[in-house]
Design a protein around this motif. Structure first.
Motif, short mmCIF file in Angstrom:
data_model
loop_
_atom_site.label_atom_id
_atom_site.label_comp_id
_atom_site.label_asym_id
_atom_site.label_seq_id
_atom_site.Cartn_x
_atom_site.Cartn_y
_atom_site.Cartn_z
N VAL A 65 -86.31 -5.46 52.93
CA VAL A 65 -86.76 -5.13 54.31
C VAL A 65 -85.86 -4.78 55.40
O VAL A 65 -84.98 -5.69 55.74
CB VAL A 65 -88.27 -5.88 54.77
N HIS A 66 -85.96 -3.80 56.10
CA HIS A 66 -85.19 -3.53 57.22
C HIS A 66 -86.28 -3.77 58.45
O HIS A 66 -87.27 -3.68 58.42
CB HIS A 66 -84.78 -2.08 57.48
N TYR A 67 -85.80 -4.23 59.52
CA TYR A 67 -86.30 -4.42 60.90
C TYR A 67 -85.86 -3.86 61.97
O TYR A 67 -84.98 -4.23 62.80
CB TYR A 67 -86.06 -5.87 60.96
N PRO A 68 -86.15 -2.47 62.13
CA PRO A 68 -85.45 -1.60 63.29
C PRO A 68 -86.19 -2.09 64.42
O PRO A 68 -87.65 -2.21 64.57
CB PRO A 68 -85.80 -0.07 62.66
N HIS A 69 -85.59 -1.75 65.48
CA HIS A 69 -86.11 -1.82 66.81
C HIS A 69 -86.98 -0.70 67.21
O HIS A 69 -86.83 0.34 67.09
CB HIS A 69 -85.16 -1.75 68.03
N ARG A 70 -88.27 -0.92 67.56
CA ARG A 70 -89.34 0.01 67.74
C ARG A 70 -88.90 0.95 68.73
O ARG A 70 -89.18 2.20 68.52
CB ARG A 70 -90.54 -0.85 68.09
N ASP A 71 -88.38 0.74 69.90
CA ASP A 71 -87.73 1.58 70.79
C ASP A 71 -86.72 2.64 70.50
O ASP A 71 -87.05 3.58 70.80
CB ASP A 71 -87.51 0.95 72.22
N VAL A 83 -87.03 -17.78 63.37
CA VAL A 83 -86.81 -18.54 62.33
C VAL A 83 -86.88 -17.90 61.22
O VAL A 83 -85.92 -17.93 60.22
CB VAL A 83 -87.84 -19.87 62.36
N LEU A 84 -88.13 -17.00 60.88
CA LEU A 84 -88.19 -16.36 59.48
C LEU A 84 -87.34 -15.24 59.66
O LEU A 84 -86.86 -14.98 58.38
CB LEU A 84 -89.62 -15.72 59.82
N ARG A 85 -86.82 -14.81 60.72
CA ARG A 85 -85.79 -13.55 60.46
C ARG A 85 -84.38 -14.08 59.92
O ARG A 85 -83.72 -13.70 59.33
CB ARG A 85 -85.76 -12.91 61.96
N ALA A 86 -84.27 -15.46 60.49
CA ALA A 86 -83.17 -16.09 60.08
C ALA A 86 -82.99 -16.46 58.71
O ALA A 86 -82.08 -16.16 58.00
CB ALA A 86 -82.79 -17.25 61.04
N LEU A 87 -84.08 -16.70 58.28
CA LEU A 87 -84.18 -17.10 56.65
C LEU A 87 -84.10 -15.83 55.90
O LEU A 87 -83.40 -15.78 54.97
CB LEU A 87 -85.71 -17.65 56.34
N ALA A 88 -84.79 -14.75 56.32
CA ALA A 88 -84.64 -13.36 55.78
C ALA A 88 -83.25 -12.94 55.75
O ALA A 88 -82.95 -12.40 54.79
CB ALA A 88 -85.45 -12.47 56.49
N GLY A 145 -84.81 2.32 67.28
CA GLY A 145 -84.45 2.54 65.85
C GLY A 145 -83.26 1.86 65.35
O GLY A 145 -83.15 1.86 64.13
N GLY A 146 -82.48 1.12 66.11
CA GLY A 146 -81.48 0.47 65.86
C GLY A 146 -81.86 -0.84 64.77
O GLY A 146 -83.08 -1.59 65.05
N GLU A 147 -81.23 -1.12 64.07
CA GLU A 147 -81.41 -2.34 63.17
C GLU A 147 -81.28 -3.81 64.14
O GLU A 147 -80.20 -3.82 64.79
CB GLU A 147 -80.56 -2.50 61.95
N THR A 148 -82.18 -4.59 64.06
CA THR A 148 -82.22 -5.92 64.67
C THR A 148 -81.59 -7.12 63.88
O THR A 148 -81.62 -6.97 62.66
CB THR A 148 -83.61 -6.31 65.30
#
Length: 152
Positions: free
Chosen positions: A112-118, A93-98, A120-123
Motif C-alpha cells: 500500500v502507498h500512503y500519499p498525502h491527501r493535499d 505505530v501502525l505506519r511504522a510497522l507497515a 500527493g507526496g508519499e508520507t
C-alpha cells in the motif's frame, strides 16, 4: 509471566503490548484506520470468527481506543466502532510497522502507498529530536529512567 500481566510492568513498551500485542487486535485497528466501522464489515474484511472479533473490539473499547456509536439499520439499533483520539494517536505505530514490513517482508515492494491527501507526496514515519529537529535512529538515542519508573 502472562501477557495480561504486562499491563503492570513499569515499561512503556510492555504496557501497550498488553493491550495491542495480539495480531488480531492490530488487524482490527488497521481496518478501523481504513474506515471500517461496523461489526459485519470488520468480520468480512478480516475473516475473523465473530467471537474473536467481538472480543478484540471489546478490548479496544475497554482500552479507550475505539468507542461505540449507535446507529439504526432497517431492523434495529446497532453500534459502530469509531477511533477515539487515543486510537488515532496509534496511527504512527501502525505506519511504522507497515514501513518495516514493506522494507523486510514485501519482496516486490509496498503493498500500500500512503500519499498525502493535499499534495500527493508519499508520507513516511520518522523519529526526530525535539531539541535540534534532526532525524534519529536507535544508535542516536541513550535511554535514561523517566519519572514514571521512579514511582513504580
Amino acid at each position: 509471566m502472562r501477557a495480561a500481566d504486562l499491563i503492570h510492568e513499569p515499561c512503556s513498551i510492555a504496557r501497550p503490548v498488553a493491550v495491542l500485542g495480539d495480531r488480531w487486535t492490530l488487524i482490527t485497528l488497521k481496518q478501523a484506520f481504513l474506515g471500517i466501522r461496523r461489526f459485519d464489515d470488520f468480520h468480512t474484511s478480516t475473516g475473523m470468527s465473530r467471537t474473536l472479533l467481538a472480543d478484540r473490539l471489546q478490548v479496544l473499547v475497554d482500552a479507550g481506543i475505539l468507542r461505540r456509536v449507535p446507529y439504526r439499520d432497517a431492523i434495529r439499533t446497532r453500534d459502530e466502532y469509531r477511533l477515539t483520539e487515543k486510537g488515532i494517536d496509534l496511527y504512527p505505530v501502525l505506519r511504522a510497522l507497515a514501513a518495516w514490513g514493506d522494507k523486510y517482508l514485501a519482496e516486490d515492494g509496498p503493498f500500500v502507498h500512503y500519499p498525502h491527501r493535499d499534495c500527493g507526496g508519499e508520507t513516511t514515519v520518522s523519529l526526530r529530536c525535539t531539541g535540534c529537529g534532526e532525524e534519529v535512529t536507535a544508535r542516536d538515542v541513550r535511554p535514561i529512567p523517566g519519572p514514571g519508573l521512579k514511582s513504580s
